[in-house]
Design a protein around this motif. Structure first.
Motif, PDB file in Angstrom:
ATOM      1  N   VAL A 275      -4.345  -3.052   6.890  1.00  0.00           N
ATOM      2  CA  VAL A 275      -4.232  -1.772   6.391  1.00  0.00           C
ATOM      3  C   VAL A 275      -5.440  -1.189   5.761  1.00  0.00           C
ATOM      4  O   VAL A 275      -6.272  -1.670   5.272  1.00  0.00           O
TER       5      VAL A 275
ATOM      6  N   TYR B  57       1.065  -1.116  -0.046  1.00  0.00           N
ATOM      7  CA  TYR B  57       0.021   0.142  -0.060  1.00  0.00           C
ATOM      8  C   TYR B  57       0.979   1.349   0.072  1.00  0.00           C
ATOM      9  O   TYR B  57       1.847   1.191   0.923  1.00  0.00           O
TER      10      TYR B  57
ATOM     11  N   THR C  42     -10.990  -1.051   5.083  1.00  0.00           N
ATOM     12  CA  THR C  42      -9.605  -1.862   5.803  1.00  0.00           C
ATOM     13  C   THR C  42      -9.550  -3.172   5.391  1.00  0.00           C
ATOM     14  O   THR C  42     -10.298  -3.983   5.789  1.00  0.00           O
TER      15      THR C  42
END
Length: 495
Positions: free
Chosen positions: A331, A257, A315
């Motif tokens: 994340v 990410y 998430t």
């Protein structure tokens, strides 16, 4: 003998008076009169035949009567095992060695009554005393220590443990059935401590075991640890290299990410990395909202977003399991309307190159400046004196064109004193520089400011300023007395 005498001296310190003195004299006499020669120590393995040598070194003036071999076990009473008298046959009293002990050579002699012990056992270890009965000195003896050796069986192993906060045994090492007892040491970078103990084994042998204890953490898994066994029967220490085995639940981390998920972006990849002992067996992707978006594909430990939209603004959670437990990481993705500007690698490279060039130039400039300064200091001030100024052509022309010397009321400028002469010197070139300020008419007027004397028709009325007259005797007392038509040189004109 030395250790025995030392013990006697220690016991003697507790005695008093004449008894202590007599005991000391007897001990010193026995030590100085030691003439029975033996080997201090003899070693052997079980099943072998060992020879214990004995001899009387100097029988001069002494009558040797009889020889007796005495066995003194580590724990037990003294036992006579062999007796020889020259008038009788050798005798072997009842003892644990009867049938296995004999004089060698046979028949024996009083000067060299050595013995042999066949098929030695571990229990035969102890002190063997060769004692002479002599006249008139009395009994004299020598002591040999028989050391039985047994090569131990060494081994080491790792104990698999689970990571925790308490000390546990992580490795074991053992030296079994050895004689004498072995020594065990641990070599490792893991912080811990060892506990070692000895136990009697079969046939008078010793078994030594050691355990290494520590607080095991996931970091210690796979660390090197070695057990090193040292024994008298080994030519070198035996080492057992091992690796610690610490089990722990999976440690999970999601990577990929970059905080730049914008609408319309495609093929974004998240990877779930996990490590644990034992190896993780399952990986599960899920979201905090409970539903996986339609634009997401999951393949093992990889999660791929085919196209970023509002549905992936959530998430993501990765859960990994093994036999010890479960580990997880998450994340939170933030979907942006537009992409963030990416930092170009070329810009950073250019900036770094410019900084490097500036630093290089600064170093070069500093080196040049230091070199010049060093060169100037090395040259130093000039070691010669500059020559006095020379007359220029303009100065010579002015002197030649002037019809007569002129007295100038101005003080002479640009004068200096040469170190070679005390006479003041006029810088004639300085006047030449001043001529450039005036025009031709002015220069003519400037140089003709004082009348020549003989060109002026009224020379009888106005005497030249360098002429001495009776009417003004005080004005030129220091000036030269020159008649009309004579030449002279003013002191200021000397160079």
């Amino acid at each position: 003998m030395a250790r025995h005498d030392a013990r006697n001296w220690h016991d003697c310190s507790k005695m008093t008076g004449l008894l202590c003195l007599v005991a000391s004299i007897l001990l010193q006499h026995g030590a100085s009169g030691q003439r029975v020669k033996v080997e201090p120590e003899v070693s052997s393995y079980p099943g072998q035949t060992v020879t214990l040598r004995c001899a009387f070194t100097d029988p001069t003036g002494i009558q040797l009567t009889m020889v007796t071999w005495i066995y003194e076990p580590k724990d037990g009473d003294r036992i006579n095992i062999a007796v020889f008298h020259p008038n009788f046959d050798p005798n072997y009293p009842e003892s644990p060695l009867k049938g296995r002990v004999s004089f060698s050579p046979s028949p024996p002699s009083l000067s060299s009554p050595s013995i042999q012990i066949s098929d030695v056992r571990m229990t035969d270890e102890g002190r063997y005393i060769c004692e002479y009965a002599t006249y008139p000195s009395g009994n004299e003896q020598g002591i040999t220590f028989l050391v039985m050796l047994a090569k131990p069986q060494n081994s080491a192993s790792i104990v698999t443990v689970v990571a925790g906060a308490k000390q546990v045994v992580v490795a074991k090492c053992e030296s079994a059935n050895g004689r004498p007892a072995a020594q065990i040491n641990w070599v490792t970078t893991a912080n811990g401590n060892a506990t070692t103990k000895s136990e009697p084994g079969a046939d008078n042998t010793v078994t030594v075991s050691s355990e290494y204890r520590m607080i095991a953490t996931p970091v210690h898994n796979g660390k090197d640890i070695s057990c090193v066994v040292t024994h008298r029967t080994q030519t070198k220490a035996e080492s057992f290299p091992l690796k610690l085995a610490v089990q722990y639940a999976p440690q999970v981390e999601i990577v990929g990410y970059d905080n730049n998920w914008y609408l319309g972006r495609t093929n974004v990849l998240l990877t779930c990395h996990a490590k644990g002992n034992p190896v993780p067996v399952s990986v599960l992707w899920k979201t905090m909202s409970g539903e996986m978006p339609d634009t997401v594909q999951v393949n093992g430990n990889e999660l791929k977003v085919l196209k970023v939209d509002e549905a992936v603004n959530t998430t993501f959670v990765c859960e990994v399991k093994n036999r010890i437990g479960t580990g997880r990481d998450q994340v939170t993705a933030v979907v942006r309307d537009t992409r963030l500007p990416e930092k170009g690698a070329a810009t950073g490279s250019i900036i770094g190159a410019l900084i490097g060039v500036i630093l290089l130039l600064a170093i070069i400039g500093t080196a040049i400046a230091m070199y010049r300064k060093h060169r100037d200091n090395k040259d130093g001030p000039p070691k010669y004196k500059p020559p006095p100024p020379k007359k220029t052509n303009s100065s010579a022309n002015r002197l030649n064109t002037t019809p007569a010397p002129v007295a100038d009321d101005r003080p002479l400028r640009d004068q200096y004193y040469s170190t070679q002469s005390a006479e003041p010197v006029t810088d004639l070139d300085a006047y030449h520089d001043e001529d450039d300020v005036f025009s031709a008419d002015n220069r003519e007027h400037y140089y003709s400011a004082a009348p020549s004397g003989w060109d002026d028709p009224r020379n009888n009325e106005v005497p030249p300023p360098y002429m001495r007259t009776d009417s003004d005797p005080q004005d030129y007392q220091q000036g030269p007395n020159v008649n009309r038509g004579d030449s002279f040189v003013s002191p200021a004109m000397f160079v």
